[in-house]
Design a protein around this motif. Structure first.
Motif, PDB file in Angstrom:
ATOM      1  N   PHE A  43       0.814  -1.213   0.000  1.00  0.00           N
ATOM      2  CA  PHE A  43       0.000   0.000   0.000  1.00  0.00           C
ATOM      3  C   PHE A  43       0.856   1.276   0.000  1.00  0.00           C
ATOM      4  CE2 PHE A  43      -2.718  -3.243   1.990  1.00  0.00           C
ATOM      5  CZ  PHE A  43      -3.803  -3.200   1.128  1.00  0.00           C
ATOM      6  N   ASP A  44       2.158   1.127   0.231  1.00  0.00           N
ATOM      7  CA  ASP A  44       3.058   2.287   0.282  1.00  0.00           C
ATOM      8  C   ASP A  44       4.064   2.287  -0.868  1.00  0.00           C
ATOM      9  OD1 ASP A  44       1.858   3.005   2.719  1.00  0.00           O
ATOM     10  OD2 ASP A  44       3.233   1.703   3.839  1.00  0.00           O
ATOM     11  N   ALA A  45       3.850   1.415  -1.857  1.00  0.00           N
ATOM     12  CA  ALA A  45       4.857   1.230  -2.907  1.00  0.00           C
ATOM     13  C   ALA A  45       4.597   2.091  -4.138  1.00  0.00           C
ATOM     14  CB  ALA A  45       4.910  -0.248  -3.303  1.00  0.00           C
ATOM     15  N   GLY A  46       3.620   2.978  -4.073  1.00  0.00           N
ATOM     16  CA  GLY A  46       3.339   3.853  -5.207  1.00  0.00           C
ATOM     17  C   GLY A  46       2.781   3.128  -6.416  1.00  0.00           C
ATOM     18  N   LEU A  47       2.069   2.035  -6.191  1.00  0.00           N
ATOM     19  CA  LEU A  47       1.530   1.262  -7.304  1.00  0.00           C
ATOM     20  C   LEU A  47       0.365   2.000  -7.961  1.00  0.00           C
ATOM     21  CD1 LEU A  47       1.479  -2.311  -5.706  1.00  0.00           C
ATOM     22  CD2 LEU A  47       3.202  -1.332  -7.224  1.00  0.00           C
ATOM     23  N   PRO A  48       0.185   1.809  -9.271  1.00  0.00           N
ATOM     24  CA  PRO A  48      -0.962   2.422  -9.946  1.00  0.00           C
ATOM     25  C   PRO A  48      -2.257   1.757  -9.506  1.00  0.00           C
ATOM     26  CG  PRO A  48       0.196   0.960 -11.437  1.00  0.00           C
ATOM     27  CD  PRO A  48       1.046   1.052 -10.195  1.00  0.00           C
ATOM     28  N   THR A  49      -3.354   2.431  -9.746  1.00  0.00           N
ATOM     29  CA  THR A  49      -4.672   1.884  -9.400  1.00  0.00           C
ATOM     30  C   THR A  49      -5.336   1.304 -10.648  1.00  0.00           C
ATOM     31  OG1 THR A  49      -5.760   4.017  -9.755  1.00  0.00           O
ATOM     32  CG2 THR A  49      -4.968   3.528  -7.518  1.00  0.00           C
ATOM     33  N   VAL A  50      -6.264   0.411 -10.424  1.00  0.00           N
ATOM     34  CA  VAL A  50      -7.066  -0.145 -11.516  1.00  0.00           C
ATOM     35  C   VAL A  50      -8.491  -0.281 -11.012  1.00  0.00           C
ATOM     36  CG1 VAL A  50      -6.514  -2.544 -10.859  1.00  0.00           C
ATOM     37  CG2 VAL A  50      -7.309  -2.033 -13.175  1.00  0.00           C
ATOM     38  N   GLU A  51      -9.436   0.170 -11.825  1.00  0.00           N
ATOM     39  CA  GLU A  51     -10.847   0.066 -11.447  1.00  0.00           C
ATOM     40  C   GLU A  51     -11.670  -0.179 -12.704  1.00  0.00           C
ATOM     41  OE1 GLU A  51     -14.189   2.293  -8.666  1.00  0.00           O
ATOM     42  OE2 GLU A  51     -12.188   3.156  -8.901  1.00  0.00           O
ATOM     43  N   ASP A  61     -15.118  -5.339 -23.008  1.00  0.00           N
ATOM     44  CA  ASP A  61     -13.939  -4.936 -23.765  1.00  0.00           C
ATOM     45  C   ASP A  61     -13.230  -3.749 -23.104  1.00  0.00           C
ATOM     46  OD1 ASP A  61     -14.221  -6.875 -25.824  1.00  0.00           O
ATOM     47  OD2 ASP A  61     -15.822  -5.681 -26.703  1.00  0.00           O
ATOM     48  N   GLU A  62     -14.009  -2.812 -22.593  1.00  0.00           N
ATOM     49  CA  GLU A  62     -13.413  -1.684 -21.883  1.00  0.00           C
ATOM     50  C   GLU A  62     -12.767  -2.151 -20.583  1.00  0.00           C
ATOM     51  OE1 GLU A  62     -12.050   1.945 -20.594  1.00  0.00           O
ATOM     52  OE2 GLU A  62     -12.649   1.279 -22.606  1.00  0.00           O
ATOM     53  N   ALA A  63     -13.409  -3.113 -19.909  1.00  0.00           N
ATOM     54  CA  ALA A  63     -12.818  -3.655 -18.680  1.00  0.00           C
ATOM     55  C   ALA A  63     -11.473  -4.325 -18.980  1.00  0.00           C
ATOM     56  CB  ALA A  63     -13.773  -4.653 -18.034  1.00  0.00           C
ATOM     57  N   HIS A  64     -11.422  -5.129 -20.033  1.00  0.00           N
ATOM     58  CA  HIS A  64     -10.162  -5.783 -20.403  1.00  0.00           C
ATOM     59  C   HIS A  64      -9.110  -4.744 -20.797  1.00  0.00           C
ATOM     60  CE1 HIS A  64     -11.090 -10.042 -20.131  1.00  0.00           C
ATOM     61  NE2 HIS A  64     -12.252  -9.833 -20.715  1.00  0.00           N
ATOM     62  N   ALA A  65      -9.529  -3.678 -21.472  1.00  0.00           N
ATOM     63  CA  ALA A  65      -8.580  -2.634 -21.883  1.00  0.00           C
ATOM     64  C   ALA A  65      -7.978  -1.937 -20.668  1.00  0.00           C
ATOM     65  CB  ALA A  65      -9.283  -1.622 -22.791  1.00  0.00           C
ATOM     66  N   ARG A  66      -8.804  -1.647 -19.665  1.00  0.00           N
ATOM     67  CA  ARG A  66      -8.280  -1.001 -18.453  1.00  0.00           C
ATOM     68  C   ARG A  66      -7.318  -1.918 -17.716  1.00  0.00           C
ATOM     69  NH1 ARG A  66     -12.709   2.766 -15.355  1.00  0.00           N
ATOM     70  NH2 ARG A  66     -13.520   3.864 -17.198  1.00  0.00           N
ATOM     71  N   ILE A  67      -7.678  -3.185 -17.628  1.00  0.00           N
ATOM     72  CA  ILE A  67      -6.808  -4.143 -16.957  1.00  0.00           C
ATOM     73  C   ILE A  67      -5.487  -4.273 -17.709  1.00  0.00           C
ATOM     74  CG2 ILE A  67      -6.547  -6.590 -16.393  1.00  0.00           C
ATOM     75  CD1 ILE A  67      -9.619  -6.598 -15.875  1.00  0.00           C
ATOM     76  N   ALA A  68      -5.559  -4.290 -19.047  1.00  0.00           N
ATOM     77  CA  ALA A  68      -4.339  -4.417 -19.859  1.00  0.00           C
ATOM     78  C   ALA A  68      -3.409  -3.232 -19.648  1.00  0.00           C
ATOM     79  CB  ALA A  68      -4.712  -4.544 -21.334  1.00  0.00           C
ATOM     80  N   ARG A  69      -3.977  -2.032 -19.551  1.00  0.00           N
ATOM     81  CA  ARG A  69      -3.136  -0.852 -19.322  1.00  0.00           C
ATOM     82  C   ARG A  69      -2.412  -0.961 -17.985  1.00  0.00           C
ATOM     83  NH1 ARG A  69      -7.508   1.897 -21.958  1.00  0.00           N
ATOM     84  NH2 ARG A  69      -8.492   2.445 -19.960  1.00  0.00           N
ATOM     85  N   ALA A  70      -3.141  -1.430 -16.972  1.00  0.00           N
ATOM     86  CA  ALA A  70      -2.510  -1.594 -15.658  1.00  0.00           C
ATOM     87  C   ALA A  70      -1.462  -2.697 -15.697  1.00  0.00           C
ATOM     88  CB  ALA A  70      -3.574  -1.910 -14.614  1.00  0.00           C
ATOM     89  N   ARG A  71      -1.760  -3.799 -16.385  1.00  0.00           N
ATOM     90  CA  ARG A  71      -0.826  -4.932 -16.437  1.00  0.00           C
ATOM     91  C   ARG A  71       0.476  -4.555 -17.139  1.00  0.00           C
ATOM     92  NH1 ARG A  71      -4.042  -8.664 -18.907  1.00  0.00           N
ATOM     93  NH2 ARG A  71      -3.289  -7.827 -20.875  1.00  0.00           N
ATOM     94  N   ARG A  72       0.391  -3.673 -18.133  1.00  0.00           N
ATOM     95  CA  ARG A  72       1.608  -3.242 -18.827  1.00  0.00           C
ATOM     96  C   ARG A  72       2.509  -2.396 -17.923  1.00  0.00           C
ATOM     97  NH1 ARG A  72      -2.000  -2.909 -23.369  1.00  0.00           N
ATOM     98  NH2 ARG A  72      -2.485  -0.720 -22.899  1.00  0.00           N
ATOM     99  N   GLN A  73       1.909  -1.759 -16.912  1.00  0.00           N
ATOM    100  CA  GLN A  73       2.684  -0.911 -16.003  1.00  0.00           C
ATOM    101  C   GLN A  73       3.289  -1.686 -14.847  1.00  0.00           C
ATOM    102  OE1 GLN A  73       0.749   2.916 -14.824  1.00  0.00           O
ATOM    103  NE2 GLN A  73      -0.964   2.144 -16.024  1.00  0.00           N
ATOM    104  N   THR A  74       2.564  -2.706 -14.373  1.00  0.00           N
ATOM    105  CA  THR A  74       2.943  -3.326 -13.103  1.00  0.00           C
ATOM    106  C   THR A  74       2.316  -4.707 -12.972  1.00  0.00           C
ATOM    107  OG1 THR A  74       2.754  -3.087 -10.691  1.00  0.00           O
ATOM    108  CG2 THR A  74       0.957  -2.221 -11.997  1.00  0.00           C
ATOM    109  N   PRO A  75       2.971  -5.620 -12.282  1.00  0.00           N
ATOM    110  CA  PRO A  75       2.357  -6.930 -12.053  1.00  0.00           C
ATOM    111  C   PRO A  75       1.292  -6.920 -10.956  1.00  0.00           C
ATOM    112  CG  PRO A  75       4.530  -6.878 -11.067  1.00  0.00           C
ATOM    113  CD  PRO A  75       4.375  -5.586 -11.823  1.00  0.00           C
ATOM    114  N   ILE A  76       1.311  -5.879 -10.126  1.00  0.00           N
ATOM    115  CA  ILE A  76       0.315  -5.740  -9.062  1.00  0.00           C
ATOM    116  C   ILE A  76      -0.183  -4.301  -9.062  1.00  0.00           C
ATOM    117  CG2 ILE A  76      -0.151  -5.910  -6.580  1.00  0.00           C
ATOM    118  CD1 ILE A  76       2.100  -7.888  -6.318  1.00  0.00           C
ATOM    119  N   ALA A  77      -1.492  -4.118  -9.072  1.00  0.00           N
ATOM    120  CA  ALA A  77      -2.091  -2.787  -8.987  1.00  0.00           C
ATOM    121  C   ALA A  77      -3.026  -2.756  -7.782  1.00  0.00           C
ATOM    122  CB  ALA A  77      -2.847  -2.456 -10.268  1.00  0.00           C
ATOM    123  N   LEU A  78      -3.433  -1.573  -7.408  1.00  0.00           N
ATOM    124  CA  LEU A  78      -4.355  -1.424  -6.282  1.00  0.00           C
ATOM    125  C   LEU A  78      -5.769  -1.215  -6.803  1.00  0.00           C
ATOM    126  CD1 LEU A  78      -2.306   0.855  -3.853  1.00  0.00           C
ATOM    127  CD2 LEU A  78      -2.539  -1.648  -3.843  1.00  0.00           C
TER     128      LEU A  78
END
Length: 416
Positions: free
Chosen positions: A12-20, A28-45
């Motif tokens: 929670f203190d690692a500066g991870l990006p958020t995903v919602e 399709d929009e849900a998968h697109a948002r998840i894909a954007r987060a996955r490209r940034q980090t293996p774990i999002a908040l």
């Protein structure tokens, strides 16, 4: 910050990006948002806690004993820690781990085996053929209300040994009980509890009757289940039968509607499956990878766990985002492309993993395979005649409606 025993910062203190994406009604929009987060980090908040997005990490969370099913199916995160619903949730097989869970899985394994569910093949074929034939005779309609919603419940009735005319009761009870996974339980609790009480009363009567007249249905198999003198209690029998009903109807009917929507939008894949019906089992695996109706499952860290250069504190609710894992480009080639001929790939994680791998996966695969074969053999194509919004991407989702026109033997008919 890091703890004295950890090399890595608190998740929670690692500066991870958020995903919602949970409020969206467009997969399709849900998968697109998840894909954007996955490209940034293996774990999002996410809104419920850290979401693990890479295939190997999701597999780890599903299989590592340091991540357990949260007691009460996570209801405590919604402020529910006591009462009838809490008791039902906390004693459900989905909520158990360790020896208690292993005992129940061991006792019911035969009742849920591929051999046991294969005896339903004829009923599965007859049921889906009748539903699809009615859609063809009408010249179109709504795949959700006319086919997928009506499909799995008669199968579950037969599996349990309930009369087919009661399918509508089981459908209504399943609708309400599955609201336990929708993160709105504070409002839905009375409806969920009422449905569960009615289902238990129905099943209790069946169990009492079956004890004197055992047959070849699931209730009888559960009564017979024994291991070194250990038998299921009455409450365990009711819980397991109810869990099968809820999980075996809601997921399958939504997954079928999602699969047909996907094939409608990929007519070249529909045509390929029509030409090669033997591809149906592969098509099922690909469709539940590409368009799953469950985007993830929750676990709770039983101790501080170091994962992907962060520390997940004990007690943290973690979302194993199986939809993200199933589109991980490090595991699947061209993951955002639907390809029903895909071979030699890692197992899809839609049915979970580890000790909590879905008990009803064999039956679900049988039902979906038969349905795809019947649809693609009966129709040259299905054409969508309107939008197909999904329920919010929480719990079990899927199309609310899927209006279609049928195309049989070169003729096109349109629904109103």
């Amino acid at each position: 910050m890091t703890t004295a025993s950890s090399r890595y910062p608190n998740v929670f203190d690692a500066g991870l990006p958020t995903v919602e994406y949970q409020h969206l009604t467009d997969p399709d929009e849900a998968h697109a948002r998840i894909a954007r987060a996955r490209r940034q980090t293996p774990i999002a908040l996410g809104p419920y806690g850290p979401e693990v997005l890479h295939y190997e990490l999701v597999h780890t969370v599903l299989c590592d004993p340091r991540f357990a099913m949260p007691r009460g199916l996570g209801l405590d995160a919604q402020g529910i820690t006591s009462g009838s619903l809490w008791h039902r949730a906390s004693t459900n097989i989905l909520s158990l781990d360790g020896d208690a869970h292993h005992r129940l899985r061991r006792l019911v394994a035969k009742a849920f085996s591929p051999r046991a569910t294969a005896r339903l093949q004829s009923l599965i074929s007859t049921t889906i053929t009748e539903l699809v034939s009615a859609l063809a005779e009408a010249g179109g309609g709504d795949v959700v209300s006319d086919v997928s919603r009506r499909y799995p419940t008669p199968i579950i009735c037969a599996l349990l040994g309930a009369p087919p005319q009661d399918w509508h009761l089981f459908t209504a009870w399943s609708d309400d009980i599955m609201k336990i996974f929708d993160w709105n339980v504070a409002d839905d609790e009375p409806v969920i509890t009422a449905a569960w009480d009615q289902l238990d009363a129905y099943l209790d009567h069946m169990v009492a009757h079956r004890r004197n007249t055992l047959t070849d249905d699931l209730i009888s198999e559960l009564i017979r289940a024994e291991d070194d003198g250990d038998r299921l209690t009455r409450d365990e029998l009711l819980m397991l039968a109810g869990a099968l009903l809820a999980a075996g109807t809601d997921t399958t009917r939504n997954q079928l509607a999602a699969a047909i929507q996907c094939l409608c939008d990929h007519p070249e894949q529909w045509a390929l499956l029509a030409r090669q019906p033997e591809l149906a089992p592969q098509a099922v695996e690909e469709l539940i990878r590409y368009y799953p109706v469950s985007f993830g499952t929750i676990r709770s860290a039983t101790e501080d766990v170091e994962l992907a250069d962060v520390t997940i504190p004990a007690g943290t609710l973690v979302v194993a985002n199986t939809a993200a894992a199933n589109r991980d480009s490090g595991v699947f080639d061209k993951p955002d492309q639907l390809d029903i001929t895909r071979r030699g790939v890692a197992p899809v994680l839609t049915f979970g993993g580890g000790t909590h791998y879905c008990l009803g996966s064999h039956l679900a695969r049988l039902e979906l395979t038969a349905a795809l074969q019947v649809f693609t053999s009966r129709f040259t194509a299905l054409h969508r005649t309107g939008p197909a919004p999904w329920k919010a991407i929480t719990g079990v989702t899927g199309p609310v409606t899927l209006p279609v026109a049928t195309q049989c033997a070169g003729l096109i008919s349109r629904s109103d």
